[in-house]
Design a protein around this motif. Structure first.
Motif, PDB file in Angstrom:
ATOM      1  N   SER A  90       1.355   2.838  -0.418  1.00  0.00           N
ATOM      2  CA  SER A  90      -0.417   2.745  -0.792  1.00  0.00           C
ATOM      3  C   SER A  90       0.355   2.122   0.714  1.00  0.00           C
ATOM      4  N   VAL A  91      -1.377   2.245   1.312  1.00  0.00           N
ATOM      5  CA  VAL A  91      -0.725   2.221   2.663  1.00  0.00           C
ATOM      6  C   VAL A  91      -2.130   0.458   3.115  1.00  0.00           C
ATOM      7  N   LEU A  92      -2.342  -0.475   4.096  1.00  0.00           N
ATOM      8  CA  LEU A  92      -3.084  -1.061   4.546  1.00  0.00           C
ATOM      9  C   LEU A  92      -4.564  -0.372   4.818  1.00  0.00           C
ATOM     10  N   SER A  93      -5.334  -1.110   5.235  1.00  0.00           N
ATOM     11  CA  SER A  93      -6.256  -0.513   5.495  1.00  0.00           C
ATOM     12  C   SER A  93      -7.152  -1.624   5.695  1.00  0.00           C
ATOM     13  N   VAL A  94      -7.717  -2.103   7.235  1.00  0.00           N
ATOM     14  CA  VAL A  94      -8.159  -3.169   7.858  1.00  0.00           C
ATOM     15  C   VAL A  94      -9.619  -3.276   8.103  1.00  0.00           C
ATOM     16  N   ASP A  95      -9.496  -1.679   8.501  1.00  0.00           N
ATOM     17  CA  ASP A  95     -10.530  -1.352   9.151  1.00  0.00           C
ATOM     18  C   ASP A  95     -11.147   0.201   8.427  1.00  0.00           C
ATOM     19  N   MET A 143      -4.906  -2.999  -0.011  1.00  0.00           N
ATOM     20  CA  MET A 143      -3.713  -1.891  -0.277  1.00  0.00           C
ATOM     21  C   MET A 143      -5.093  -0.487  -0.314  1.00  0.00           C
ATOM     22  N   TRP A 144      -4.835   0.459  -0.265  1.00  0.00           N
ATOM     23  CA  TRP A 144      -5.472   1.852  -0.416  1.00  0.00           C
ATOM     24  C   TRP A 144      -4.155   2.277  -0.841  1.00  0.00           C
ATOM     25  N   PHE A 145      -4.647   3.278  -2.076  1.00  0.00           N
ATOM     26  CA  PHE A 145      -3.327   3.632  -2.963  1.00  0.00           C
ATOM     27  C   PHE A 145      -3.513   5.549  -2.932  1.00  0.00           C
TER      28      PHE A 145
END
Length: 171
Positions: A127-132, A164-166
């Protein structure tokens, strides 16, 4: 394990634990993922000996020098947050700030896929944090074969604004 023209990806050695821990902290601080005063998660990143006892810790070396690392956590381990069934979770991908933009992260992700395949794991997840929206990490993951699975996206338990994008890669 994996070798490119200049990089070798292999298991971390005990004598590299301190270097790998500091590399993780430096990389996370450089990317502004870790605050300067965050002793809690910084301590977790530095404790490579504990992590290596419960997971698989890979490093990328160039001429014997460690340039990056990634942790592979099986479901049920203390380091797996999202792995389910027979998935292996990619955690703590970090590249020495002085070695970034040189293919180290890509080599580590390809080495992780090779290790998972050799050990019989059918999939890697992360997973990766996606703010924008999508950014550099997203493009890297997609380039090496990961695909988004929006149905498994989630909100970070530590921050209700942390989406969090999977991602999943079948190996």
């Amino acid at each position: 394990m994996t070798r490119t023209a200049r990089l070798a990806v292999d298991l971390v050695r005990p004598e590299e634990h301190a270097r790998v821990g500091e590399l993780c902290v430096d990389a996370y601080r450089s990317a502004e993922i870790l605050a300067q005063d965050d002793g809690g998660y910084a301590a977790t990143l530095r404790d490579v000996a504990h992590r290596a006892a419960e997971t698989v810790v890979l490093v990328a070396r160039e001429g014997g020098r460690v340039l990056g690392t990634v942790t592979l956590a099986p479901p049920g381990s203390g380091y797996a947050d999202i792995a389910a069934g027979d998935e292996l979770e990619v955690r703590m991908l970090a590249v020495d700030p002085a070695a970034q933009r040189r293919g180290v992260a890509e080599a580590l992700l390809r080495g992780a896929a090779e290790w998972a395949r050799e050990q019989g794991y059918p999939a890697l997840v992360l997973s990766v944090l996606s703010v924008d929206g999508p950014g550099t990490p997203h493009r890297l993951y997609e380039r090496v074969g990961y695909r988004r699975v929006p149905a498994r996206d989630y909100i970070g338990a530590w921050d209700p604004a942390a989406l969090m994008w999977f991602y999943e890669q079948r190996v």
